[in-house]
Design a protein around this motif. Structure first.
Motif, short mmCIF file in Angstrom:
data_model
loop_
_atom_site.label_atom_id
_atom_site.label_comp_id
_atom_site.label_asym_id
_atom_site.label_seq_id
_atom_site.Cartn_x
_atom_site.Cartn_y
_atom_site.Cartn_z
N LEU A 85 44.89 41.64 35.59
CA LEU A 85 46.35 41.75 35.55
C LEU A 85 46.83 42.95 36.37
N LEU A 86 46.10 44.04 36.27
CA LEU A 86 46.45 45.23 37.04
C LEU A 86 46.34 44.94 38.54
N LYS A 87 45.29 44.25 38.93
CA LYS A 87 45.13 43.91 40.34
C LYS A 87 46.24 42.98 40.83
N ALA A 88 46.72 42.13 39.97
CA ALA A 88 47.80 41.21 40.36
C ALA A 88 49.09 41.96 40.68
N LEU A 89 49.22 43.17 40.17
CA LEU A 89 50.42 43.95 40.45
C LEU A 89 50.51 44.35 41.92
N CYS B 280 53.56 44.90 54.22
CA CYS B 280 53.48 44.20 52.92
C CYS B 280 52.73 42.88 53.06
N ILE B 281 52.95 42.18 54.15
CA ILE B 281 52.24 40.92 54.39
C ILE B 281 50.74 41.18 54.54
N VAL B 282 50.39 42.20 55.30
CA VAL B 282 48.98 42.54 55.50
C VAL B 282 48.33 42.94 54.18
N ILE B 283 49.01 43.76 53.38
CA ILE B 283 48.45 44.18 52.09
C ILE B 283 48.23 42.97 51.19
N ALA B 284 49.23 42.10 51.10
CA ALA B 284 49.10 40.91 50.25
C ALA B 284 47.96 40.01 50.74
N TRP B 285 47.89 39.80 52.04
CA TRP B 285 46.84 38.95 52.61
C TRP B 285 45.46 39.55 52.38
N ALA B 286 45.33 40.85 52.61
CA ALA B 286 44.03 41.50 52.46
C ALA B 286 43.58 41.55 51.00
N SER B 287 44.51 41.64 50.09
CA SER B 287 44.15 41.74 48.67
C SER B 287 43.96 40.36 48.02
N LEU B 288 44.39 39.30 48.69
CA LEU B 288 44.31 37.96 48.11
C LEU B 288 42.91 37.59 47.62
N PRO B 289 41.84 37.76 48.40
CA PRO B 289 40.52 37.39 47.90
C PRO B 289 40.10 38.18 46.66
N ASN B 290 40.39 39.48 46.67
CA ASN B 290 40.01 40.34 45.56
C ASN B 290 40.77 39.96 44.29
N VAL B 291 42.06 39.75 44.41
CA VAL B 291 42.87 39.40 43.24
C VAL B 291 42.51 38.01 42.75
N THR B 292 42.30 37.07 43.66
CA THR B 292 41.92 35.71 43.28
C THR B 292 40.60 35.71 42.51
N LYS C 46 38.43 36.53 35.25
CA LYS C 46 39.15 37.33 34.24
C LYS C 46 38.51 38.72 34.15
N GLU C 47 38.47 39.39 35.31
CA GLU C 47 37.81 40.69 35.45
C GLU C 47 38.34 41.68 34.42
N GLY C 48 37.40 42.36 33.80
CA GLY C 48 37.74 43.38 32.82
C GLY C 48 37.23 44.74 33.26
N SER C 49 37.18 45.62 32.32
CA SER C 49 36.76 46.99 32.59
C SER C 49 35.28 47.06 32.94
N ILE C 50 34.92 48.07 33.73
CA ILE C 50 33.51 48.32 34.00
C ILE C 50 32.89 49.15 32.87
N GLU C 51 33.73 49.70 32.02
CA GLU C 51 33.27 50.48 30.88
C GLU C 51 32.97 49.56 29.70
N PRO C 52 31.91 49.85 28.96
CA PRO C 52 31.66 49.07 27.75
C PRO C 52 32.85 49.23 26.78
N ASN C 53 33.31 48.15 26.24
CA ASN C 53 34.44 48.15 25.30
C ASN C 53 35.73 48.63 25.92
N GLY C 54 35.87 48.51 27.24
CA GLY C 54 37.10 48.92 27.92
C GLY C 54 38.15 47.83 27.85
N ILE C 55 39.29 48.09 28.44
CA ILE C 55 40.38 47.12 28.45
C ILE C 55 39.97 45.92 29.31
#
Length: 182
Positions: A140-144, A108-120, A126-135
């Motif tokens: 927020l999903l990445k923060a989960l 869990c520590i490794v996963i949190a540490w490795a994902s920190l740059p991506n989530v930050t 405020k990353e959104g969808s790669i689809e036009p007019n997507g969510i």
């Protein structure tokens, strides 16, 4: 043991909510299929199909990330069981104690540490969808991912407490929930 009981109660509550998200996900997928193939439309109740389809993906991510600790609570997680089931209760308790201490918590520590740059970064832009007019809430999903790490770590701590109490002779209660009545 009180701390373990509190952790288990929180995990159980979150898990029950997540279970409902799976039903919503199935119903949403059914609605998308009916809208597309029966009514030949890409809009359902004024909601664009891309939002519905991404909503299914979001719910799937939520179910996995927030539901993992619930499966641990009920001992329904996938495990490689070669000798565990045939082992004595003491060996099972030692396996739970050291398995959680040496594998689950560090992972869990490794996963949190490795994902920190991506989530930050996702939060910074405020990353959104790669689809036009997507969510527009992908950040927020990445923060989960951090929610996953926190909940799994807490459930591992609960298992460590329970296994330790059993090994010390302070408890005979099972490490995992076994009551099937919901």
């Amino acid at each position: 043991m009180k701390l373990a009981a509190i952790i288990d109660a929180v995990t159980d509550r979150i898990g029950r909510v997540v279970c409902w998200s799976i039903l919503v996900m199935v119903l949403l997928q059914f609605a998308v299929v009916v809208a597309r193939y029966v009514f030949s439309t890409s809009v359902l109740f004024g909601i664009p199909a891309v939002w519905l389809q991404e909503g299914i993906v979001y719910l799937h991510g939520i179910a996995i990330l927030l539901g993992t600790s619930y499966s641990m609570l009920w001992n329904r997680n996938v495990r490689v069981d070669i000798l565990y089931e045939r082992a004595s209760p003491r060996v099972q308790d030692l396996t739970e104690l050291f398995g959680n201490l040496l594998f689950v918590l560090p992972l869990c520590i490794v996963i949190a540490w490795a994902s920190l740059p991506n989530v930050t970064m996702a939060w910074a832009v405020k990353e959104g969808s790669i689809e036009p007019n997507g969510i527009p809430l992908r950040y927020l999903l990445k923060a989960l991912i951090f929610g996953f790490c926190a909940l799994v770590s807490l459930q591992a701590i609960s298992s460590i407490i329970r296994a330790g109490a059993r090994l010390a002779g302070r408890s005979t209660a099972p490490i995992y929930r076994t009551d099937t009545s919901l």
